[in-house]
Design an enzyme around this catalytic site. Structure first.
Site, mmCIF file in Angstrom:
data_model
loop_
_atom_site.group_PDB
_atom_site.id
_atom_site.type_symbol
_atom_site.label_atom_id
_atom_site.label_comp_id
_atom_site.label_asym_id
_atom_site.label_seq_id
_atom_site.Cartn_x
_atom_site.Cartn_y
_atom_site.Cartn_z
ATOM 1 N N HIS A 70 42.612 39.937 49.244
ATOM 2 C CA HIS A 70 44.035 40.204 49.085
ATOM 3 C C HIS A 70 44.366 41.527 49.747
ATOM 4 O O HIS A 70 43.485 42.209 50.272
ATOM 5 C CB HIS A 70 44.440 40.243 47.604
ATOM 6 C CG HIS A 70 43.806 41.357 46.825
ATOM 7 N ND1 HIS A 70 42.616 41.212 46.157
ATOM 8 C CD2 HIS A 70 44.194 42.652 46.609
ATOM 9 C CE1 HIS A 70 42.296 42.357 45.562
ATOM 10 N NE2 HIS A 70 43.232 43.259 45.827
ATOM 11 N N HIS A 112 45.463 37.340 42.183
ATOM 12 C CA HIS A 112 46.481 37.730 43.161
ATOM 13 C C HIS A 112 45.962 37.491 44.576
ATOM 14 O O HIS A 112 44.766 37.562 44.849
ATOM 15 C CB HIS A 112 46.958 39.171 43.000
ATOM 16 C CG HIS A 112 45.927 40.248 43.106
ATOM 17 N ND1 HIS A 112 44.612 40.110 42.715
ATOM 18 C CD2 HIS A 112 46.010 41.518 43.559
ATOM 19 C CE1 HIS A 112 43.946 41.231 42.900
ATOM 20 N NE2 HIS A 112 44.768 42.107 43.439
ATOM 21 N N HIS A 159 45.782 49.017 50.694
ATOM 22 C CA HIS A 159 44.392 48.627 50.909
ATOM 23 C C HIS A 159 44.266 47.157 51.264
ATOM 24 O O HIS A 159 45.107 46.338 50.908
ATOM 25 C CB HIS A 159 43.524 48.940 49.686
ATOM 26 C CG HIS A 159 43.801 48.093 48.471
ATOM 27 N ND1 HIS A 159 44.660 48.479 47.474
ATOM 28 C CD2 HIS A 159 43.311 46.882 48.094
ATOM 29 C CE1 HIS A 159 44.688 47.558 46.535
ATOM 30 N NE2 HIS A 159 43.892 46.570 46.887
ATOM 31 N N HIS A 207 39.889 47.613 36.605
ATOM 32 C CA HIS A 207 41.332 47.647 36.424
ATOM 33 C C HIS A 207 41.706 47.000 35.094
ATOM 34 O O HIS A 207 41.091 46.004 34.684
ATOM 35 C CB HIS A 207 42.044 46.830 37.503
ATOM 36 C CG HIS A 207 41.939 47.372 38.887
ATOM 37 N ND1 HIS A 207 42.258 48.667 39.210
ATOM 38 C CD2 HIS A 207 41.582 46.781 40.047
ATOM 39 C CE1 HIS A 207 42.107 48.838 40.507
ATOM 40 N NE2 HIS A 207 41.682 47.714 41.048
ATOM 41 N N TYR A 216 37.533 51.788 45.382
ATOM 42 C CA TYR A 216 38.406 52.066 46.520
ATOM 43 C C TYR A 216 37.751 53.143 47.375
ATOM 44 O O TYR A 216 37.261 54.156 46.855
ATOM 45 C CB TYR A 216 39.770 52.578 46.059
ATOM 46 C CG TYR A 216 40.636 51.543 45.395
ATOM 47 C CD1 TYR A 216 41.169 50.481 46.109
ATOM 48 C CD2 TYR A 216 40.943 51.641 44.041
ATOM 49 C CE1 TYR A 216 41.970 49.532 45.502
ATOM 50 C CE2 TYR A 216 41.749 50.705 43.417
ATOM 51 C CZ TYR A 216 42.262 49.649 44.159
ATOM 52 O OH TYR A 216 43.059 48.722 43.548
ATOM 53 N N GLU A 229 39.008 48.028 49.542
ATOM 54 C CA GLU A 229 38.524 47.808 48.184
ATOM 55 C C GLU A 229 37.382 46.802 48.207
ATOM 56 O O GLU A 229 37.435 45.794 48.914
ATOM 57 C CB GLU A 229 39.647 47.277 47.296
ATOM 58 C CG GLU A 229 39.227 47.006 45.859
ATOM 59 C CD GLU A 229 40.326 46.370 45.013
ATOM 60 O OE1 GLU A 229 40.345 46.596 43.790
ATOM 61 O OE2 GLU A 229 41.167 45.625 45.582
#
Length: 309
Positions: free
Chosen positions: A152, A199, A214, A246, A255, A265
């Site tokens: 993503h 996502h 990112h 997260h 990151y 990431e």
């Protein structure tokens, strides 16, 4: 899944091409699949079947040129282009072959200032395992950090609420999670999917248009994330945040920055999204003290909100 299928490719700008190639090919562990007459370098993750997912272009400034999604077929591509035009977004048809081994692309610009592409055709070169009685992983191709795929991206720019409407109403994406502005009146960040992943793209409100926060590359275990941290340290890759988890998306993460300052990431985890899943909401305070960004430290890192390319 009958419309937009998945993230397809990103073209990013690097300020020294060979340094960028060394980073993405030799440290991250992608496979170089070609170079074109414009000087661009094409790479793929080992588990990806298509020809390329990251294209590097040398430029005077770092950042992203465009992010693309693969759609089901050419009929879908034509339909989505018509829908975009009807919605009021001009499109540009880019001929097949302008990117190596890639068919026609439809490009449009979001109110956030980002160029997004849709395409239906890209040469499939496989993952080296074959289609009959395949091994579970490719020993020859799994080098460096060795992500499975481009997973993503997170993009920073203005007009996030307008962007959300385009992705929901025209492209058929689903809002999975959101973070609120400090006054709680609007969405500051949105995490959206075109699949059942947690996502496929995300946006955060930012005054400057067209910014890259990112690109994210998928790993398959927490152990692989920790191994990525070792490899980053061993190769002097500057780390921004992590290893940590997260709260948003529940993914485990690191990151870090490539040599040009583009953040990337290494990510694993998340949860499965269904059409009837409820949208999860994070307050602005929840991003930090609630563990939305960094669940281990419950801290909102300033770099996360301010450093983009």
């Amino acid at each position: 899944m009958t419309g937009v299928l998945r993230p397809g490719h990103a073209q990013i700008r690097v300020m020294n091409l060979e340094e960028g190639v060394h980073h993405y090919r030799d440290i991250l562990g992608m496979t170089e699949t070609g170079r074109d007459d414009q000087g661009r370098v094409y790479l793929k993750c080992w588990e990806e079947y298509d020809h390329s997912s990251v294209i590097l272009r040398e430029a005077d400034s770092a950042g992203i040129d465009f992010f693309a999604f693969r759609v089901l077929d050419n009929a879908t591509l034509n339909k989505l282009e018509a829908d975009l035009i009807e919605y009021g977004l001009p499109t540009t048809r880019i001929p097949a072959g302008e990117l190596l081994e890639t068919g026609e692309r439809v490009r449009f610009t979001l109110p956030s200032g980002h160029d997004i592409e849709l395409y239906a055709e890209k040469t499939r070169i496989g993952n080296g395992l074959g289609g009959i009685n395949p091994n579970p992983w490719n020993e020859g191709a799994e080098k460096g950090i060795a992500p499975l795929r481009l997973d993503h991206c997170l993009l920073y720019g203005p007009n996030v609420m307008e962007v959300q409407k385009i992705f929901e109403d025209v492209l058929g994406f689903q809002l999975v999670e959101r973070s609120l502005t400090p006054d709680g009146e609007a969405n500051m960040g949105i995490w959206m999917t075109c699949s059942n992943k947690v996502h496929d793209i995300a946006f955060v409100e930012h005054p400057e248009p067209g910014k890259l926060h990112h690109l994210s590359f998928l790993l398959d275990s927490w152990e692989k994330v920790l191994r990525a941290a070792d490899l980053m340290s061993m190769n002097d890759v500057p780390v921004d945040i992590g290893p940590t988890r997260h709260g948003i998306t529940r993914g485990a993460t690191i990151y870090a920055w490539d040599p040009s300052g583009n953040r990337f990431e290494t990510f694993m985890g998340g949860y499965t999204v269904y059409p009837d899943s409820e949208v999860l909401t994070w307050t602005f305070e929840g991003l930090g003290e609630g563990g939305g960004l960094d669940f281990a430290q419950r801290k909102l890192h300033e770099s996360f909100l301010t450093i983009v390319t």
